[in-house]
Design an enzyme around this catalytic site. Sequence first.
Site, PDB file in Angstrom:
ATOM      1  N   GLN A  80       1.056  -0.915   0.331  1.00  0.00           N
ATOM      2  CA  GLN A  80      -0.288   0.155   0.055  1.00  0.00           C
ATOM      3  C   GLN A  80       0.895   1.094   0.378  1.00  0.00           C
ATOM      4  O   GLN A  80       0.144   2.099  -0.535  1.00  0.00           O
ATOM      5  CB  GLN A  80      -0.791   0.337   1.361  1.00  0.00           C
ATOM      6  CG  GLN A  80      -2.166  -1.274   1.746  1.00  0.00           C
ATOM      7  CD  GLN A  80      -3.004  -0.946   2.508  1.00  0.00           C
ATOM      8  OE1 GLN A  80      -3.630  -0.348   2.676  1.00  0.00           O
ATOM      9  NE2 GLN A  80      -1.888  -2.013   3.552  1.00  0.00           N
TER      10      GLN A  80
ATOM     11  N   HIS B  82      -1.577   1.780  -4.445  1.00  0.00           N
ATOM     12  CA  HIS B  82      -2.378   2.957  -4.137  1.00  0.00           C
ATOM     13  C   HIS B  82      -0.855   3.648  -4.829  1.00  0.00           C
ATOM     14  O   HIS B  82      -1.124   5.192  -4.824  1.00  0.00           O
ATOM     15  CB  HIS B  82      -1.950   3.313  -2.371  1.00  0.00           C
ATOM     16  CG  HIS B  82      -2.816   2.498  -1.596  1.00  0.00           C
ATOM     17  ND1 HIS B  82      -3.619   2.154  -0.617  1.00  0.00           N
ATOM     18  CD2 HIS B  82      -4.130   1.920  -2.099  1.00  0.00           C
ATOM     19  CE1 HIS B  82      -3.674   1.623  -0.338  1.00  0.00           C
ATOM     20  NE2 HIS B  82      -5.090   1.395  -1.300  1.00  0.00           N
TER      21      HIS B  82
ATOM     22  N   SER C 278      -2.796  -0.735   9.412  1.00  0.00           N
ATOM     23  CA  SER C 278      -3.806  -0.886  10.174  1.00  0.00           C
ATOM     24  C   SER C 278      -4.751  -1.743  10.362  1.00  0.00           C
ATOM     25  O   SER C 278      -5.948  -1.524  11.410  1.00  0.00           O
ATOM     26  CB  SER C 278      -3.809   0.598  10.576  1.00  0.00           C
ATOM     27  OG  SER C 278      -4.117   0.938   9.831  1.00  0.00           O
TER      28      SER C 278
HETATM   29  C1  BJW Z   1       4.595  -0.632  12.413  1.00  0.00           C
HETATM   30  C2  BJW Z   1       5.988  -0.354  13.337  1.00  0.00           C
HETATM   31  C3  BJW Z   1       6.730  -1.923  12.625  1.00  0.00           C
HETATM   32  C4  BJW Z   1       3.764   1.183  13.442  1.00  0.00           C
HETATM   33  N1  BJW Z   1       6.719  -2.477  12.111  1.00  0.00           N
HETATM   34  N2  BJW Z   1       4.608  -2.283  11.961  1.00  0.00           N
HETATM   35  C5  BJW Z   1     -16.482   2.169   4.599  1.00  0.00           C
HETATM   36  C6  BJW Z   1     -16.652   1.059   4.804  1.00  0.00           C
HETATM   37  C7  BJW Z   1     -15.517  -0.097   3.989  1.00  0.00           C
HETATM   38  C8  BJW Z   1     -14.986   1.120   3.444  1.00  0.00           C
HETATM   39  C9  BJW Z   1     -14.663   2.033   3.095  1.00  0.00           C
HETATM   40  C10 BJW Z   1     -16.283   2.900   3.845  1.00  0.00           C
HETATM   41  N3  BJW Z   1     -16.089   4.278   3.660  1.00  0.00           N
HETATM   42  C11 BJW Z   1     -15.504   4.216   2.278  1.00  0.00           C
HETATM   43  C12 BJW Z   1     -14.626   2.871   2.291  1.00  0.00           C
HETATM   44  C13 BJW Z   1     -13.634   3.039   0.916  1.00  0.00           C
HETATM   45  C14 BJW Z   1     -11.669   3.628   1.065  1.00  0.00           C
HETATM   46  C15 BJW Z   1     -11.990   3.198   2.661  1.00  0.00           C
HETATM   47  O1  BJW Z   1     -11.422   2.190   2.850  1.00  0.00           O
HETATM   48  N4  BJW Z   1     -12.378   4.258   4.011  1.00  0.00           N
HETATM   49  C16 BJW Z   1     -11.671   3.569   4.718  1.00  0.00           C
HETATM   50  C17 BJW Z   1     -11.080   4.837   6.415  1.00  0.00           C
HETATM   51  C18 BJW Z   1     -13.224   3.133   5.751  1.00  0.00           C
HETATM   52  N5  BJW Z   1     -11.172   2.783   0.377  1.00  0.00           N
HETATM   53  C19 BJW Z   1     -10.549   3.896  -0.834  1.00  0.00           C
HETATM   54  O2  BJW Z   1     -11.714   4.468  -1.170  1.00  0.00           O
HETATM   55  C20 BJW Z   1     -10.131   2.659  -1.355  1.00  0.00           C
HETATM   56  N6  BJW Z   1     -10.802   2.328  -2.975  1.00  0.00           N
HETATM   57  C21 BJW Z   1     -11.385   1.876  -3.046  1.00  0.00           C
HETATM   58  O3  BJW Z   1     -12.193   1.362  -1.877  1.00  0.00           O
HETATM   59  O4  BJW Z   1     -12.349   1.940  -4.859  1.00  0.00           O
HETATM   60  C22 BJW Z   1     -13.521   0.899  -4.682  1.00  0.00           C
HETATM   61  C23 BJW Z   1     -12.816  -0.534  -5.190  1.00  0.00           C
HETATM   62  C24 BJW Z   1     -11.948  -0.834  -4.622  1.00  0.00           C
HETATM   63  C25 BJW Z   1     -12.251  -1.927  -5.445  1.00  0.00           C
HETATM   64  C26 BJW Z   1     -12.500  -2.651  -6.236  1.00  0.00           C
HETATM   65  C27 BJW Z   1     -13.319  -1.840  -6.970  1.00  0.00           C
HETATM   66  C28 BJW Z   1     -13.928  -0.620  -6.732  1.00  0.00           C
HETATM   67  C29 BJW Z   1      -8.899   3.527  -2.345  1.00  0.00           C
HETATM   68  C30 BJW Z   1      -7.765   3.589  -0.657  1.00  0.00           C
HETATM   69  C31 BJW Z   1      -6.954   4.756  -0.873  1.00  0.00           C
HETATM   70  C32 BJW Z   1      -5.833   4.752  -0.095  1.00  0.00           C
HETATM   71  N7  BJW Z   1      -5.005   5.818   0.109  1.00  0.00           N
HETATM   72  C33 BJW Z   1      -3.774   6.093   0.601  1.00  0.00           C
HETATM   73  C34 BJW Z   1      -3.446   7.245   0.674  1.00  0.00           C
HETATM   74  C35 BJW Z   1      -2.035   7.793  -0.158  1.00  0.00           C
HETATM   75  C36 BJW Z   1      -1.511   6.854  -0.692  1.00  0.00           C
HETATM   76  C37 BJW Z   1      -0.629   8.115  -0.187  1.00  0.00           C
HETATM   77  O5  BJW Z   1      -0.107   9.450   0.157  1.00  0.00           O
HETATM   78  O6  BJW Z   1       0.441   7.578   0.551  1.00  0.00           O
HETATM   79  O7  BJW Z   1      -3.279   4.882   1.621  1.00  0.00           O
HETATM   80  S1  BJW Z   1      -4.687   6.464   2.680  1.00  0.00           S
HETATM   81  C38 BJW Z   1      -3.869   5.511   3.288  1.00  0.00           C
HETATM   82  O8  BJW Z   1      -3.732   4.397   4.062  1.00  0.00           O
HETATM   83  C39 BJW Z   1      -2.747   5.441   2.167  1.00  0.00           C
HETATM   84  C40 BJW Z   1      -1.982   3.620   2.908  1.00  0.00           C
HETATM   85  O9  BJW Z   1      -2.051   2.967   2.174  1.00  0.00           O
HETATM   86  C41 BJW Z   1      -3.684   3.316   3.796  1.00  0.00           C
HETATM   87  C42 BJW Z   1      -3.564   2.224   5.105  1.00  0.00           C
HETATM   88  O10 BJW Z   1      -2.669   3.059   4.914  1.00  0.00           O
HETATM   89  P1  BJW Z   1      -1.790   1.964   6.391  1.00  0.00           P
HETATM   90  O11 BJW Z   1      -0.564   1.532   5.826  1.00  0.00           O
HETATM   91  O12 BJW Z   1      -3.101   0.685   7.285  1.00  0.00           O
HETATM   92  O13 BJW Z   1      -0.975   2.702   7.378  1.00  0.00           O
HETATM   93  P2  BJW Z   1      -1.453   2.918   8.602  1.00  0.00           P
HETATM   94  O14 BJW Z   1      -0.734   4.486   9.786  1.00  0.00           O
HETATM   95  O15 BJW Z   1      -2.966   3.193   9.661  1.00  0.00           O
HETATM   96  O16 BJW Z   1      -1.252   1.869   9.718  1.00  0.00           O
HETATM   97  C43 BJW Z   1       0.128   1.598  10.008  1.00  0.00           C
HETATM   98  C44 BJW Z   1       0.781   0.466  10.737  1.00  0.00           C
HETATM   99  O17 BJW Z   1       1.951   0.541  11.010  1.00  0.00           O
HETATM  100  C45 BJW Z   1       0.152   0.355  12.256  1.00  0.00           C
HETATM  101  O18 BJW Z   1      -0.951  -1.155  12.609  1.00  0.00           O
HETATM  102  C46 BJW Z   1       1.044   0.569  13.791  1.00  0.00           C
HETATM  103  O19 BJW Z   1       1.369  -0.775  14.448  1.00  0.00           O
HETATM  104  C47 BJW Z   1       1.900  -0.425  12.419  1.00  0.00           C
HETATM  105  N8  BJW Z   1       3.442  -0.525  12.931  1.00  0.00           N
HETATM  106  N9  BJW Z   1       5.059   0.281  13.585  1.00  0.00           N
HETATM  107  C48 BJW Z   1       5.583  -2.612  11.688  1.00  0.00           C
HETATM  108  N10 BJW Z   1       8.456  -0.507  12.937  1.00  0.00           N
END
Ligand code: BJW
Length: 231
Positions: free
Chosen positions: A93, A111, A181
């Site tokens: 991601q 992403h 997360s």
């Molecule tokens: C460690 C550590 C160490 C710390 N070792 N670990 C309601 C219900 C369900 C879904 C939705 C909803 N409302 C809207 C939606 C859809 C939406 C969504 O999921 N929203 C939620 C907030 C609810 N999703 C979308 O819109 C996606 N598109 C979509 O669904 O299209 C429809 C579709 C899909 C499939 C087929 C057909 C149609 C698009 C999502 C785009 C996400 N974009 C981002 C930003 C852009 C990228 C960027 O600028 O970098 O992507 S948001 C941000 O979150 C980024 C990340 O990739 C993404 C995930 O974050 P991640 O990686 O999990 O980071 P954190 O900070 O959350 O967690 C870090 C973790 O690391 C923690 O757990 C720590 O414990 C751990 N950690 N140190 C290992 N040393």
Amino acid sequence: MILTPHDRLFVLTGAGISAESGLATFRGSGGLWNGYRVDQVATPEAWHADPELVWRFYSMRRRDALAAQPNAAHLALAKIEHKLANNFYLCTQNVDDLHERAGSLRVHHMHGSVFQSRCVQCRVPFPDQGVYETAAELPMCPECGEAVRPHIVWFGEIPLDMDGIYRELEQATRLLVVGTSGSVYPAAGFVHVASQRGIHTVYVGPEEPSNADAFDEIILGPATTVLPGLL
Ligand code: BJW
Ligand code: ZN
């Protein structure tokens, strides 16, 4: 995790794997940028309202990613890929290039990539390490004159090559998820797809993700400590 020569490993990584390289996660402490949450700058709405703000955010992300180095967790995954070759698939991601710089070859950035941009009209991504921090500097397409945006998947946009991802999930015999997360879909749902197929699923990170209940195994600890010993 014991892998046999018949295994096919699907790895999903999130911001946590790059945390120990100094890159901020989205939802942890320090996850804010200038007081903004990610959903205030990583959306098409934010882009339409204030492209300068969005480009300042991604310019900072470019600077940070350029300054960061791959860590022991990125290297451990590159090493296991070296052994498994085509039986390995890494879906990240993350938009940084630390997996590639650690030596991983089969990496899919669902992403997008912080080092690519695209014209909103022509839509073809191209390499770009530029930083654009004032309205006067905002890039325009040389072909059609329209705005150029980061090649990033924002909320509400469809992640890249979902067909390819689900094809790989269908063939995998193991799922390893690291440092995410479990709160952003569709990535947070991969563990459900995998467990419906009955394949073994493992999560690695310092705390339980939101979708922890779906995993067969949770290994708590930082990725750089756990991964080198796990694979
Ligand atoms: C460690 C550590 C160490 C710390 N070792 N670990 C309601 C219900 C369900 C879904 C939705 C909803 N409302 C809207 C939606 C859809 C939406 C969504 O999921 N929203 C939620 C907030 C609810 N999703 C979308 O819109 C996606 N598109 C979509 O669904 O299209 C429809 C579709 C899909 C499939 C087929 C057909 C149609 C698009 C999502 C785009 C996400 N974009 C981002 C930003 C852009 C990228 C960027 O600028 O970098 O992507 S948001 C941000 O979150 C980024 C990340 O990739 C993404 C995930 O974050 P991640 O990686 O999990 O980071 P954190 O900070 O959350 O967690 C870090 C973790 O690391 C923690 O757990 C720590 O414990 C751990 N950690 N140190 C290992 N040393
Ligand atoms: Zn154009």
